[in-house]
Design a protein around this motif. Structure first.
Motif, PDB file in Angstrom:
ATOM      1  N   GLN A 299       6.264   3.854   0.716  1.00  0.00           N
ATOM      2  CA  GLN A 299       6.797   4.365  -0.536  1.00  0.00           C
ATOM      3  C   GLN A 299       8.269   4.727  -0.392  1.00  0.00           C
ATOM      4  OE1 GLN A 299       5.216   4.598  -3.546  1.00  0.00           O
ATOM      5  NE2 GLN A 299       7.146   5.285  -4.411  1.00  0.00           N
TER       6      GLN A 299
ATOM      7  N   PHE B  73       1.058   5.529   4.010  1.00  0.00           N
ATOM      8  CA  PHE B  73       1.651   5.122   2.734  1.00  0.00           C
ATOM      9  C   PHE B  73       3.032   5.731   2.512  1.00  0.00           C
ATOM     10  CE2 PHE B  73      -0.054   9.233   1.691  1.00  0.00           C
ATOM     11  CZ  PHE B  73       0.720   9.714   0.653  1.00  0.00           C
TER      12      PHE B  73
ATOM     13  N   ALA C 188      -7.050   7.062  -3.007  1.00  0.00           N
ATOM     14  CA  ALA C 188      -7.030   5.864  -3.848  1.00  0.00           C
ATOM     15  C   ALA C 188      -8.026   4.835  -3.331  1.00  0.00           C
ATOM     16  CB  ALA C 188      -5.623   5.271  -3.877  1.00  0.00           C
TER      17      ALA C 188
ATOM     18  N   VAL D 286      -6.686   7.307 -12.918  1.00  0.00           N
ATOM     19  CA  VAL D 286      -5.835   8.432 -12.537  1.00  0.00           C
ATOM     20  C   VAL D 286      -5.520   9.300 -13.758  1.00  0.00           C
ATOM     21  CG1 VAL D 286      -3.673   9.099 -11.437  1.00  0.00           C
ATOM     22  CG2 VAL D 286      -4.827   7.015 -10.717  1.00  0.00           C
TER      23      VAL D 286
ATOM     24  N   ASP E 110      -4.584   2.816 -13.204  1.00  0.00           N
ATOM     25  CA  ASP E 110      -3.929   3.983 -13.775  1.00  0.00           C
ATOM     26  C   ASP E 110      -4.765   4.691 -14.831  1.00  0.00           C
ATOM     27  OD1 ASP E 110      -0.897   3.932 -12.705  1.00  0.00           O
ATOM     28  OD2 ASP E 110      -1.683   1.913 -12.905  1.00  0.00           O
TER      29      ASP E 110
ATOM     30  N   TRP F 262       0.852  -1.183   0.000  1.00  0.00           N
ATOM     31  CA  TRP F 262       0.000   0.000   0.000  1.00  0.00           C
ATOM     32  C   TRP F 262       0.889   1.235   0.000  1.00  0.00           C
ATOM     33  CZ3 TRP F 262      -4.842   1.351  -0.972  1.00  0.00           C
ATOM     34  CH2 TRP F 262      -5.273   2.622  -0.566  1.00  0.00           C
ATOM     35  N   GLN F 263       0.996   1.871  -1.145  1.00  0.00           N
ATOM     36  CA  GLN F 263       1.916   3.003  -1.312  1.00  0.00           C
ATOM     37  C   GLN F 263       1.211   4.184  -1.978  1.00  0.00           C
ATOM     38  OE1 GLN F 263       4.940   1.121  -3.652  1.00  0.00           O
ATOM     39  NE2 GLN F 263       5.244  -0.495  -2.147  1.00  0.00           N
ATOM     40  N   TYR F 264      -0.077   4.347  -1.676  1.00  0.00           N
ATOM     41  CA  TYR F 264      -0.886   5.327  -2.390  1.00  0.00           C
ATOM     42  C   TYR F 264      -1.537   6.311  -1.428  1.00  0.00           C
ATOM     43  CZ  TYR F 264      -0.350   1.475  -5.657  1.00  0.00           C
ATOM     44  OH  TYR F 264       0.181   0.486  -6.433  1.00  0.00           O
TER      45      TYR F 264
ATOM     46  N   LYS G  55      -3.096   9.664  -6.656  1.00  0.00           N
ATOM     47  CA  LYS G  55      -1.778   9.116  -7.017  1.00  0.00           C
ATOM     48  C   LYS G  55      -0.721  10.192  -7.232  1.00  0.00           C
ATOM     49  CE  LYS G  55       0.012   4.977  -9.159  1.00  0.00           C
ATOM     50  NZ  LYS G  55      -0.210   3.855 -10.081  1.00  0.00           N
TER      51      LYS G  55
END
Length: 442
Positions: free
Chosen positions: A246, A242, A99, A169, A166, A93-95, A198
């Protein structure tokens, strides 16, 4: 003695060639906006998207690996999100928090499975992007080239676009740019929402014309992003978790730095190996942390140069916001420690926006991105397991060629943007005024 000479015919022919070419382009544009052409575009969209869906569900070139992103990763996050908490304990989970809305969106179609609903909504967003590009072509300086590029390049990625978020986004970024000309506040709101989904759509504001347009867009973006962040902070726990996940990312094998390590590994100059971590295959071994820091440094340098352009630019055309946005996202992508296949969706979407304007400086860059997109499909999913992960000669050549092409396109994009918008101060005042009044050269 008499002499006969006919060179005077050549200037006339040369002078008439440009209007003739413009006339052909105008005729083509008029034909593409006709009812028959639009029906043809609709038919091609339906046929190509049906083929992409078929690939997605029939294990075409390992599309089961593509599909698992939705059936496993996104669905698992959904099961956590429905309990009003973000999956911050999952390192994948890097958003940003908004998101979550996309991963929860399949609830809008409760009569379908999670996978079916997610894909259906993604296909819908793809169609909305195409409609936006077609509508933009109806402007006085508009062109159908952008819609055609989006129409034909997305299927080149086979099943991948419909199994990632994507496209959603990219839709936000595309509509932020298309709204910029007449509704800068609306553009700012959309860009701010995109930033909370994003991050990168916020860069679409880089090329806003100076003055009131920039102020309106930036203030609207800040307010919409802050408001959305506040809403998600009330609804969910640990909305900024996040950032840690990240920040811990390493050097993904498909990145620019990764391709350098891949080439060194092929000729036994680097002893590292590939490891699956943070939801991607990354390199581990000596010099990896140095390359990761160098990537971050290149990102900083790239954005300092973009800010310098912003300060120096003294000529804006209707396409400048589009061109600057594409250049900025290319800098962000190429210098990143991660270049996932779906990042090409961002670049193709913004290239398509540039091509909706006859005044764009980025036309050759768009065609380079089309070529890079074809190479990306060869890299993933076609040759990923057999050549990329095994560090074969073919895989190394493909990856280094693709990344070299992206790097070249990024530098050329910046050069073309600079030359078109930064007029030398040495020009006489009258010449400068004439240049500023002149339409942007194509």
């Amino acid at each position: 003695m008499t002499t006969t000479s006919s060179p005077t015919a050549h200037p006339t022919a040369t002078a008439s060639a440009a209007p003739a070419a413009r006339g052909r382009r105008a005729s083509f544009e008029a034909a593409m906006r006709g009812r028959g052409a639009l029906l043809g575009i609709a038919g091609v969209w339906l046929a190509t998207r049906a083929a992409m869906l078929w690939m997605l569900v029939h294990d075409f070139f390992s599309s089961n690996v593509v599909r698992v992103e939705v059936t496993a990763t996104y669905h698992n996050w959904y099961n956590v999100l429905v309990h009003w908490t973000l999956p911050h304990n999952d390192i994948m989970w890097q958003y940003p928090p908004a998101a979550a809305a996309i991963f929860l969106s399949p609830d809008l179609l409760p009569f379908l499975t999670y996978f079916q609903a997610f894909v259906a909504l993604t296909v819908l967003c793809d169609g909305v992007v195409l409609l936006g590009l077609i509508r933009a072509a109806r402007r006085s300086d508009g062109s159908m080239a952008g819609a055609l590029v989006w129409l034909v390049t997305l299927p080149m990625m086979m099943a991948t676009p419909f199994a990632r978020y994507d496209i959603q986004v990219t839709l936000l970024a595309v509509f932020a740019l298309l709204a910029m000309r007449h509704r800068p506040k609306a553009a700012g709101v959309i860009a701010g929402i995109g930033a909370m989904v994003k991050v990168w759509p916020l860069l679409t504001l880089l090329g806003t014309p100076r003055g009131k347009s920039t102020r309106d867009a930036v203030v609207a973006a800040v307010l919409s992003a802050a408001g959305l962040l506040a809403v998600f902070a009330l609804l969910f726990k640990d909305t900024l978790g996040f950032l840690g996940n990240q920040g811990d990312r390493g050097v993904q094998i498909e990145s620019l730095g990764g391709s350098a390590l891949m080439a060194a590994r092929l000729v036994d100059l680097w002893p590292g190996k590939v490891n699956f971590q943070y939801g991607a295959f990354e390199y581990v071994g000596p010099y990896v942390s140095t390359i990761a820091r160098a990537s971050l440094g290149l990102t900083v340098v790239g954005f300092l140069l973009l800010l310098l352009w912003r300060v120096k630019a003294n000529r804006w055309s209707s396409a400048t916001p589009f061109d600057a946005a594409l250049c900025a996202i290319m800098v962000f992508t190429v210098t990143s420690r991660v270049i996932s296949p779906q990042y090409m969706i961002w670049l193709l979407g913004l290239a398509a926006v540039c091509l909706t304007s006859k005044n764009t400086t980025q036309r050759p860059i768009a065609w380079l991105l089309v070529a890079a997109n074809a190479l990306t499909t060869l890299i993933f999913p076609i040759c990923y397991g057999s050549d990329i992960l095994t560090n074969s000669t073919l895989g190394t050549v493909l990856l280094c060629t693709r990344n070299g092409l992206l790097l070249y396109a990024t530098v050329w994009s910046g050069v073309r943007l600079w030359k078109a918008t930064v007029l030398p101060k040495s020009l006489p005042q009258q010449a400068r005024e004439a240049e500023l009044r002149a339409p942007q050269a194509v």
